[in-house]
Design a protein around this motif. Structure first.
Motif, PDB file in Angstrom:
ATOM      1  N   VAL A 102       0.946   1.509  -7.664  1.00 53.80           N
ATOM      2  CA  VAL A 102       1.018   0.670  -8.848  1.00 53.80           C
ATOM      3  C   VAL A 102       0.759   1.547 -10.069  1.00 53.80           C
ATOM      4  N   ILE A 103       1.505   1.278 -11.139  1.00 52.14           N
ATOM      5  CA  ILE A 103       1.387   2.078 -12.357  1.00 52.14           C
ATOM      6  C   ILE A 103       0.856   1.189 -13.476  1.00 52.14           C
ATOM      7  N   LYS A 104      -0.193   1.642 -14.116  1.00 53.63           N
ATOM      8  CA  LYS A 104      -0.768   0.924 -15.258  1.00 53.63           C
ATOM      9  C   LYS A 104      -1.283   1.947 -16.255  1.00 53.63           C
ATOM     10  N   LYS A 105      -0.741   1.872 -17.477  1.00 55.94           N
ATOM     11  CA  LYS A 105      -1.109   2.795 -18.559  1.00 55.94           C
ATOM     12  C   LYS A 105      -0.942   4.247 -18.128  1.00 55.94           C
ATOM     13  N   GLY A 106       0.162   4.515 -17.440  1.00 61.08           N
ATOM     14  CA  GLY A 106       0.488   5.877 -17.037  1.00 61.08           C
ATOM     15  C   GLY A 106      -0.282   6.390 -15.848  1.00 61.08           C
ATOM     16  N   ARG A 107      -1.171   5.579 -15.292  1.00 61.46           N
ATOM     17  CA  ARG A 107      -1.950   6.016 -14.136  1.00 61.46           C
ATOM     18  C   ARG A 107      -1.388   5.386 -12.862  1.00 61.46           C
ATOM     19  N   GLN A 108      -1.343   6.182 -11.806  1.00 62.49           N
ATOM     20  CA  GLN A 108      -0.761   5.740 -10.542  1.00 62.49           C
ATOM     21  C   GLN A 108      -1.852   5.606  -9.490  1.00 62.49           C
ATOM     22  N   ASN A 109      -1.903   4.435  -8.837  1.00 60.07           N
ATOM     23  CA  ASN A 109      -2.896   4.171  -7.790  1.00 60.07           C
ATOM     24  C   ASN A 109      -2.195   3.679  -6.529  1.00 60.07           C
ATOM     25  N   SER A 110      -2.653   4.168  -5.380  1.00 59.99           N
ATOM     26  CA  SER A 110      -2.083   3.739  -4.102  1.00 59.99           C
ATOM     27  C   SER A 110      -2.533   2.320  -3.770  1.00 59.99           C
ATOM     28  N   VAL A 111      -1.604   1.485  -3.310  1.00 60.17           N
ATOM     29  CA  VAL A 111      -1.908   0.107  -2.935  1.00 60.17           C
ATOM     30  C   VAL A 111      -1.060  -0.285  -1.730  1.00 60.17           C
ATOM     31  N   LYS A 112      -1.405  -1.397  -1.140  1.00 65.90           N
ATOM     32  CA  LYS A 112      -0.560  -2.004  -0.121  1.00 65.90           C
ATOM     33  C   LYS A 112       0.105  -3.226  -0.737  1.00 65.90           C
ATOM     34  N   LEU A 113       1.425  -3.253  -0.692  1.00 66.21           N
ATOM     35  CA  LEU A 113       2.190  -4.404  -1.187  1.00 66.21           C
ATOM     36  C   LEU A 113       2.500  -5.293   0.012  1.00 66.21           C
ATOM     37  N   ILE A 114       2.072  -6.547  -0.062  1.00 63.76           N
ATOM     38  CA  ILE A 114       2.205  -7.468   1.069  1.00 63.76           C
ATOM     39  C   ILE A 114       3.134  -8.614   0.686  1.00 63.76           C
ATOM     40  N   GLY A 115       4.220  -8.750   1.433  1.00 62.73           N
ATOM     41  CA  GLY A 115       5.102  -9.896   1.258  1.00 62.73           C
ATOM     42  C   GLY A 115       4.622 -11.042   2.137  1.00 62.73           C
ATOM     43  N   VAL A 116       4.323 -12.192   1.518  1.00 60.55           N
ATOM     44  CA  VAL A 116       3.750 -13.318   2.262  1.00 60.55           C
ATOM     45  C   VAL A 116       4.429 -14.615   1.854  1.00 60.55           C
ATOM     46  N   SER A 117       4.211 -15.644   2.680  1.00 58.82           N
ATOM     47  CA  SER A 117       4.667 -16.984   2.324  1.00 58.82           C
ATOM     48  C   SER A 117       3.581 -17.666   1.499  1.00 58.82           C
ATOM     49  N   ASP A 118       3.895 -18.817   0.940  1.00 56.29           N
ATOM     50  CA  ASP A 118       2.907 -19.529   0.126  1.00 56.29           C
ATOM     51  C   ASP A 118       1.794 -20.136   0.972  1.00 56.29           C
ATOM     52  N   GLU A 119       1.956 -20.149   2.318  1.00 56.76           N
ATOM     53  CA  GLU A 119       0.925 -20.673   3.208  1.00 56.76           C
ATOM     54  C   GLU A 119      -0.048 -19.592   3.677  1.00 56.76           C
ATOM     55  N   TYR A 120       0.209 -18.362   3.278  1.00 57.88           N
ATOM     56  CA  TYR A 120      -0.601 -17.237   3.766  1.00 57.88           C
ATOM     57  C   TYR A 120      -2.082 -17.408   3.426  1.00 57.88           C
TER      58      TYR A 120
END
Length: 457
Positions: free
Chosen positions: A128-146
């Motif tokens: 994820v990039i915010k104000k030029g800084r990059q941080n490692s994350v896990k992006l999770i695709g989920v349903s609305d019932e998750y």
């Protein structure tokens, strides 16, 4: 009048017991060692048991109630084995599976009556990039019932709407640690973040939960506080869909491929890697009594739709937790036995020393009997001494047990929870031990007579 006399007797016996114990401090301490270590063991054991129970309840909350977890098994085996050969000598091609996908999730939700909710997940390690800084994350695709299936509360903002989920809109819900890291001192709701190459609007922040290393290792639970969640259709449309296969040109070196004759030797299988569309499928059933039956139906249903290939694994987290709880209960029973043995040895030690004290004080017993003390008075005197020794050992044991619980938690990371009930129980047991094991010495002392004092002299 009777009560006043009895109280005076108790005071007199108490002061005399204190005098006798004070005159033999080292012997008294050695006598009470068994009680000290026994009480400390009881308190520490109960603190460990309370901590383990709290951890199991917390893990149960994390995995969700009545959930069945289906995880895919990627094809990573790179062997040079040939295709299976049938009885008539012809080769049979290996079975081909479509993998775990959204079609499986939809079929399960529609066709199995015992299923309450189905929550598919797709996981992508990205940044994820915010104000030029990059941080490692896990992006999770989920349903609305998750979030409901996983017992995750949204602290601020809202859940995905049906329009957002169906329209694959660029919206996300982030973990609390992500908010603290990217939006220090302010709310993230309504702000935008760039995850990989896509701008996402933050519509919610989940409530922070403590997740132990044990839970992450044993139950495969992620640290959800550091995840970013998006609708699963948004993931498939805007990021990655493993069902979409792109043709790759063959690297021929010089640009020309020559074939000479018929290919000799066994066919070599090329591993497909992770061909599954989704990385996890959580199925929630209506009640716990249907867990095993539903898991069996799921296994047969998925195996049939996957062309009889067992490329998935089904687990029931609550059963794993129950097994873990049973193991810890056995551990607590063993600790209880050890603590009980320590207390028993402590009681025997008190009885032996008190019997020795009776022999040493035969003259004293004879004199007090001669001046009018009854057998009841002698019994009460020696029982008071025995109980005081035991209570003193119990108090030291309580302090040692509290200290050892804190030291154990700091040095090993095992959570211990002290409770007032465990301390009171230990104190009661210590008093009871002194009372029970002081009866025999007290009766022995009461049976002494003035004549025996004269003989002893």
């Amino acid at each position: 009048m009777f009560n006043k006399i009895y109280i005076e007797k108790l005071k007199s016996n108490f002061s005399e017991a204190v005098r006798v114990i004070s005159s033999n401090k080292i012997r008294t301490l050695l006598t009470s060692l068994g009680i000290i270590f026994g009480v400390a063991a009881v308190i520490t054991m109960l603190a460990i048991g309370n901590g383990a129970e709290k951890e199991i309840l917390a893990q149960l909350e994390l995995v969700g109630v009545n959930n069945i977890v289906i995880t895919p098994i990627p094809d990573e085996k790179d062997d040079n084995s040939s295709d299976e050969e049938s009885e008539d000598g012809t080769t049979e091609s290996r079975r081909f599976s479509k993998g775990l996908d959204m079609l499986d999730a939809n079929n399960i939700a529609k066709n199995i009556p015992s299923v309450k909710r189905v929550s598919p997940e797709i996981i992508l390690e990205t940044y994820v990039i915010k104000k030029g800084r990059q941080n490692s994350v896990k992006l999770i695709g989920v349903s609305d019932e998750y979030f409901e299936t996983s017992n995750i509360a949204i602290e601020s903002g809202r859940n995905f709407s049906r329009a957002q989920s169906e329209g694959a809109l660029p919206v996300c819900i982030i973990g609390k640690k992500i908010e603290k890291k990217l939006f220090t001192g302010e709310s993230a709701v309504g702000k935008n973040i760039k995850v990989k190459d896509v701008w996402l609007e933050v519509i919610g922040v989940i409530e922070e939960k403590f997740i132990s290393d044990t839970a992450q290792e044993n139950l495969g639970i992620r640290d959800m506080n550091q995840d970013i969640y998006i609708p699963i259709k948004t993931f498939l449309v805007r990021y990655k869909d493993r069902k979409i296969i792109s043709d790759k040109s063959m690297d021929t070196g010089g640009g020309i491929v020559f074939f000479s004759g018929q290919q000799q030797g066994p066919k070599k299988r090329i591993p497909r890697g992770n061909y599954h569309q989704i990385d996890k499928l959580v199925v929630q059933v209506n009640n716990s009594a249907e867990l095993n039956a539903t898991a069996d139906v799921l296994s047969r249903m998925l195996k049939r739709s996957h062309n009889d290939m067992l490329d998935f694994e089904i687990s029931i987290p609550i059963q794993l937790l129950k097994q873990q709880q049973k193991t810890k209960q056995i551990f607590n029973i063993v600790l209880s036995i050890i603590a009980g043995i320590s207390l028993l040895i402590g009681g025997i030690g008190i009885m032996n020393i008190m019997l020795a004290s009776v022999l040493e004080r035969t003259k004293e017993i004879g004199i007090i009997r001669a001046i009018g003390a009854t057998q009841e008075d002698v019994i009460l005197q020696f029982l008071t001494e025995s109980v005081l020794v035991s209570i003193g050992g119990g108090i030291i044991g309580i302090a040692l047990g509290i200290l050892s619980s804190y030291i154990l938690e700091i040095t090993t990371g095992i959570e211990t929870i002290l409770s007032l009930s465990s301390i009171l129980l230990s104190f009661f047991v210590a008093t009871l031990i002194g009372l029970i094991f002081g009866i025999a010495p007290a009766k022995s002392a009461a049976n002494k007579s003035p004549i025996e004092a004269i003989r002893h002299e």
